[in-house]
Design an enzyme around this catalytic site. Structure first.
Site, PDB file in Angstrom:
ATOM      1  CG  ASP A   1     -80.198  30.020 -11.478  1.00  0.00           C
ATOM      2  OD1 ASP A   1     -79.045  29.945 -11.940  1.00  0.00           O
ATOM      3  OD2 ASP A   1     -80.889  31.048 -11.530  1.00  0.00           O
TER       4      ASP A   1
ATOM      5  CB  SER B   1     -79.798  32.366 -14.619  1.00  0.00           C
ATOM      6  OG  SER B   1     -80.651  32.892 -13.634  1.00  0.00           O
TER       7      SER B   1
END
Length: 246
Positions: free
Chosen positions: A150, A38
Site C-alpha cells: 500500500d 491506494s
C-alpha cells in the site's frame, strides 16, 4: 483551466474522490494528470482510462464486495485473495500506463528497501494492485525485483510529480485526522491507528497543493462500499465549496 489531481488513500472513503472529479468537470476544469495512493490510485486509474465520474460511480455501485473480497485459503500471508481484484482491473482497465488517456502516477511502498516508489510507465495492473494492498488484508506484490504494498504507508498524498508544472494542483484528502468519540470494531481501531501513523507526513504536503479538498466524512466507514453514492456526494459537496475560493 487545466488541473493536476492528487488523490489520497482511504479504502471505501476513496469513493468520495469520484464526487470531487465530477465537481471539477462541471466547473469547467480539465483533469490533465492524476496521481494517487491506494483507493486514490484506483479512482485515478479509472479517470485516467477515460471513465467519466458518473460511469465510475455506476461501476462502483454494481460491484459486489463479496465477489471482490474473497478469503485467502489458507490465509498464509493475507486474509483476502488478490486474484478477484486483479481480475477486476483486467476487465475495466488497460494493461499498461502508456495506454491510459491521462497520465497517471501510482504510489507504492517498497518493503525491501524502504521508501516510496511512484510508477508512471510499464505494466499498470501490478503497481495498482500493490498500491491497494494494505496488510493484513492483501499480500504484498512482487514486481521488478521489489516487494510492494500500500502506497499510503510511504506517500499518501503524492503531489510530487506536479511540483514543476504550471497547472493548478488540486489535492483531495479523504482521511483527515479528526477527533472521534468511539471506535466500534477491530477494523475501525486498525484504520484509526493507521491514520495517526500517516498523518504528519501527509499534512506536510498540504502547502504544496494550490487547492485542498477535504470532504466531511465523519461517521463514514472505511469498509462500507455499498454507500458509493453517499461518499461521492460528500466529495462533490466539498469540492463545490472549495472551488469558491479560487
Amino acid at each position: 483551466m487545466e488541473v493536476c489531481l492528487t488523490l489520497s488513500g482511504g479504502a471505501a472513503r476513496g469513493l468520495a474522490h469520484i464526487g470531487v472529479a465530477k465537481a471539477l468537470r462541471e466547473a469547467g476544469y480539465e483533469i490533465k494528470a492524476v496521481s494517487g495512493s491506494s483507493a486514490g490510485a484506483l479512482v485515478g486509474a479509472f479517470l485516467s482510462a477515460g471513465y467519466s465520474p458518473d460511469e465510475l460511480l455506476e461501476i462502483a455501485k454494481s460491484v459486489s464486495p463479496l465477489r471482490v473480497f474473497k478469503p485467502s485459503i489458507p490465509p498464509k500471508v493475507s486474509l483476502l485473495s488478490p486474484q478477484p481484484v486483479l481480475d477486476f482491473f483486467k476487465k475495466h482497465l488497460p494493461e499498461r500506463f502508456e495506454s491510459l488517456k491521462i497520465p497517471l502516477w501510482v504510489s507504492t511502498t517498497d518493503l525491501r528497501r524502504g521508501g516510496n516508489i511512484l510508477f508512471h510507465s510499464g505494466e499498470l495492473y501490478k503497481p495498482l494492485l500493490a498500491s491497494v494492498s494494505i496488510p493484513p488484508f492483501f499480500p504484498p506484490v512482487e514486481y521488478e525485483n521489489r516487494l510492494l504494498n500500500d502506497g499510503g504507508f510511504s506517500n499518501d498524498l503524492p503531489v510530487e510529480p506536479f511540483l514543476n508544472g504550471n497547472r493548478l494542483r488540486v489535492c483531495s484528502d479523504v482521511t483527515p485526522l479528526g477527533e472521534v468519540e468511539r471506535l466500534n470494531n477491530l477494523l475501525e481501531v486498525f484504520f484509526r491507528t493507521l491514520l495517526i501513523s500517516l498523518r504528519w507526513n501527509k499534512v506536510s504536503k498540504y502547502p504544496l497543493c494550490d487547492l485542498l479538498i477535504v470532504p466531511d466524512l465523519r461517521g463514514y466507514s472505511f469498509v462500507n462500499y455499498r454507500r458509493a453514492e453517499d461518499y461521492a456526494e460528500r466529495g462533490y459537496t466539498a469540492a463545490v465549496e472549495a472551488l469558491k475560493s479560487l
